[in-house]
Each structure stands twice: as structure tokens, then as C-alpha cells.
Design a protein around this motif. Structure first.
Motif, short mmCIF file in Angstrom:
data_model
loop_
_atom_site.label_atom_id
_atom_site.label_comp_id
_atom_site.label_asym_id
_atom_site.label_seq_id
_atom_site.Cartn_x
_atom_site.Cartn_y
_atom_site.Cartn_z
N SER A 10 7.81 -0.46 1.07
CA SER A 10 6.57 -0.32 1.84
C SER A 10 5.40 -0.18 0.88
O SER A 10 5.35 0.77 0.10
CB SER A 10 6.62 0.89 2.77
OG SER A 10 6.65 2.08 2.03
N GLY A 11 4.50 -1.15 0.92
CA GLY A 11 3.26 -1.00 0.17
C GLY A 11 3.31 -1.34 -1.30
O GLY A 11 2.28 -1.46 -1.93
N ASP A 126 8.21 -10.15 -9.77
CA ASP A 126 7.41 -9.23 -8.96
C ASP A 126 7.68 -9.59 -7.51
O ASP A 126 7.10 -10.51 -6.96
CB ASP A 126 5.93 -9.39 -9.30
CG ASP A 126 5.01 -8.61 -8.36
OD1 ASP A 126 5.53 -7.81 -7.55
OD2 ASP A 126 3.78 -8.79 -8.45
N GLY A 127 8.58 -8.83 -6.88
CA GLY A 127 8.99 -9.14 -5.51
C GLY A 127 8.12 -8.54 -4.44
O GLY A 127 8.33 -8.83 -3.26
N GLY A 128 7.16 -7.68 -4.81
CA GLY A 128 6.31 -7.06 -3.79
C GLY A 128 7.14 -6.28 -2.79
O GLY A 128 7.97 -5.46 -3.16
N ARG A 129 6.95 -6.57 -1.53
CA ARG A 129 7.64 -5.83 -0.47
C ARG A 129 8.87 -6.57 0.01
O ARG A 129 8.84 -7.78 0.23
CB ARG A 129 6.69 -5.59 0.71
CG ARG A 129 7.28 -4.71 1.81
CD ARG A 129 6.33 -4.52 2.95
NE ARG A 129 5.11 -3.82 2.53
CZ ARG A 129 4.17 -3.40 3.37
NH1 ARG A 129 4.31 -3.61 4.68
NH2 ARG A 129 3.10 -2.78 2.93
N LEU A 130 9.97 -5.84 0.19
CA LEU A 130 11.20 -6.41 0.73
C LEU A 130 11.11 -6.57 2.24
O LEU A 130 10.39 -5.84 2.92
CB LEU A 130 12.39 -5.52 0.40
CG LEU A 130 12.86 -5.47 -1.06
CD1 LEU A 130 14.02 -4.50 -1.18
CD2 LEU A 130 13.24 -6.84 -1.56
N LEU A 148 13.66 -0.49 -7.16
CA LEU A 148 12.86 -0.26 -5.96
C LEU A 148 11.85 0.85 -6.25
O LEU A 148 12.22 1.93 -6.71
CB LEU A 148 13.75 0.14 -4.79
CG LEU A 148 14.80 -0.90 -4.34
CD1 LEU A 148 15.58 -0.36 -3.15
CD2 LEU A 148 14.13 -2.21 -3.98
N PHE A 149 10.59 0.57 -5.98
CA PHE A 149 9.51 1.51 -6.22
C PHE A 149 9.20 2.27 -4.92
O PHE A 149 9.21 1.70 -3.84
CB PHE A 149 8.25 0.78 -6.67
CG PHE A 149 8.28 0.29 -8.08
CD1 PHE A 149 7.32 0.71 -9.00
CD2 PHE A 149 9.25 -0.60 -8.52
CE1 PHE A 149 7.33 0.26 -10.30
CE2 PHE A 149 9.27 -1.07 -9.82
CZ PHE A 149 8.31 -0.64 -10.72
N VAL A 157 9.82 7.02 1.30
CA VAL A 157 11.24 7.25 1.03
C VAL A 157 12.08 6.77 2.21
O VAL A 157 13.14 6.14 2.03
CB VAL A 157 11.49 8.74 0.75
CG1 VAL A 157 12.98 9.01 0.61
CG2 VAL A 157 10.75 9.18 -0.51
N ALA A 158 11.61 7.02 3.43
CA ALA A 158 12.34 6.57 4.62
C ALA A 158 12.41 5.05 4.67
O ALA A 158 13.41 4.48 5.11
CB ALA A 158 11.66 7.11 5.88
N ALA A 159 11.34 4.37 4.20
CA ALA A 159 11.35 2.91 4.19
C ALA A 159 12.42 2.36 3.25
O ALA A 159 13.07 1.36 3.55
CB ALA A 159 9.97 2.38 3.79
N VAL A 160 12.62 3.02 2.12
CA VAL A 160 13.67 2.60 1.20
C VAL A 160 15.04 2.77 1.85
O VAL A 160 15.89 1.87 1.81
CB VAL A 160 13.60 3.40 -0.11
CG1 VAL A 160 14.81 3.10 -0.99
CG2 VAL A 160 12.32 3.08 -0.86
N LEU A 161 15.25 3.93 2.47
CA LEU A 161 16.54 4.19 3.12
C LEU A 161 16.82 3.19 4.24
O LEU A 161 17.97 2.82 4.46
CB LEU A 161 16.57 5.62 3.66
CG LEU A 161 16.68 6.74 2.62
CD1 LEU A 161 16.57 8.10 3.28
CD2 LEU A 161 18.00 6.63 1.85
#
Length: 215
Positions: A10-11, A126-130, A148-149, A157-161
């Protein structure tokens, strides 16, 4: 050839900044691919400060792929020099072009990059947003490292999960699309998490006190 894929859920906090810094300081010759599909090139107006006209990049590569002509030489024509040892393949010129790039294009791009292995190049992406079931899966599956940043906020953090794992109706952990994809080829351990710090913002209306002067 090492493929290093940088992205966020995200972002993209700091992804492009990190990719540019790595490209300029990489110990080997490197090709930086600006593969963010949520925006047009930000490196040309950012890192390069608009000193190069956006006339090359993934848009031209995608057109060549449509005609079956995305060769290594054609791909090299899309590069912009960043330093004596690093070149950039700029991102798309339009969001429509970015949205139209499917898995076939990313596979063709990967194939066109492979001959540069013998020339000693590494590949930074540079993949930006998944995205869920991201069309750039060919790059993700072939990556030797995926970072993953995120920042320290709970939504980030929730977006990564959400991409990695979730809970079923019994609150048991179940893998999501990214973990499933990498598990299929035994690459789940290739993923790292990098937590970035946002610079503190000064509260509006507050100014630094001026130094006092002695009489």
C-alpha cells in the motif's frame, strides 16, 4: 543474473527512492526496471529531474512485444543511463498502457533481460504496489530476492498481511496469493520485510524559536 524485486502492499513507502539509490550504488552493472503499474515514470521527473525526455521505456517495449519483436537489442534501446554502471528502463507513459500489460508481456520482458546475465548485469525491479494475482508474477517467481516495504502504521502492516496470509472462518492461518505462488516453487523464504520511517512533520503554526540576542 540476480533479480531483486522491490514493492509494497500500500502506497509504496520509499520503494522508488530505494531502487534509485541501490542502482546508483550497486557493486555490479545493473539494469533498473521501473515496473510500477499504478503510475507513470516517477524516476524521470524525480531522480533524473526531467533532464531526459520520456521517449523510451516499457511503453515502447510493450508495443514491440505485440509485434513479437521484443528482443534484447530492442529492450536496450529503451534504456537511459543513470551512471557509468547503471541504466534505467523507464516506466509506462500512460496508465492505460500499464493496465494493459499482462503476464505475457512480463514474461517476454524477462526473456529479453536474460542475455544480459552473460554481460554481468543484475536486475533491480521497482514494482511499486502489488495487486492480487499480480500480472507481474513472472518477475516475482524468477526473483532471487523480494523485499516488501511498509511503514509502522497498522493499515500498512495489515495490507502486507492481506497479500501474505489471512484467517479462515475458524481463525486459522491460511496462505494468500503471494505466499501460495512462492510456495509452489519453494521461494517463500525469498521474501523480506523492510519497515521504513517517515520523517516527522512539524505541526502547523509552530516555528522554531529564534536565538536570543544578548544586549
Amino acid at each position: 543474473m540476480a533479480i531483486i524485486f522491490l514493492a509494497s502492499a500500500s502506497g509504496a513507502p520509499g520503494v522508488t527512492t530505494a531502487a534509485g539509490a541501490l542502482a546508483l550504488n550497486w557493486s555490479k552493472p545493473v539494469i533498473l526496471v521501473e515496473a510500477d503499474t499504478t503510475k507513470t515514470s516517477s524516476i524521470i521527473p524525480g531522480l533524473i529531474r526531467g533532464q531526459v525526455y520520456h521517449s523510451t521505456g516499457l511503453t515502447e517495449a510493450a508495443v514491440a512485444d505485440q509485434y513479437g519483436a521484443l528482443t534484447p537489442d530492442k529492450l536496450w534501446e529503451q534504456t537511459v543511463e543513470l551512471s557509468p554502471r547503471s541504466v534505467l528502463i523507464p516506466g509506462f507513459k500512460s496508465l492505460q498502457g500499464a493496465a494493459g500489460a499482462g503476464p505475457h508481456f512480463w514474461r517476454a520482458l524477462l526473456d529479453a533481460l536474460r542475455p544480459y546475465e552473460s554481460a554481468g548485469y543484475d536486475i533491480l525491479v521497482d514494482g511499486g504496489r502489488l495487486h492480487v494475482n499480480d500480472p507481474r508474477l513472472p518477475l516475482l517467481r524468477e526473483a532471487d530476492s523480494i523485499t516488501l516495504f511498509t511503514d509502522r502504521t497498522l493499515p500498512s502492516v495489515a495490507a502486507v498481511l492481506a497479500h501474505w496470509r489471512s484467517l479462515d472462518e475458524n481463525r486459522n492461518t491460511v496462505p494468500e496469493w503471494l505466499l501460495n505462488t512462492l510456495n509452489e516453487i519453494g521461494h517463500a523464504s525469498y521474501v523480506d520485510l523492510l519497515v521504513t520511517e517517515r520523517p516527522p512533520r512539524r505541526r502547523p503554526g509552530l516555528s522554531r524559536p529564534s536565538p536570543s540576542r544578548s544586549a
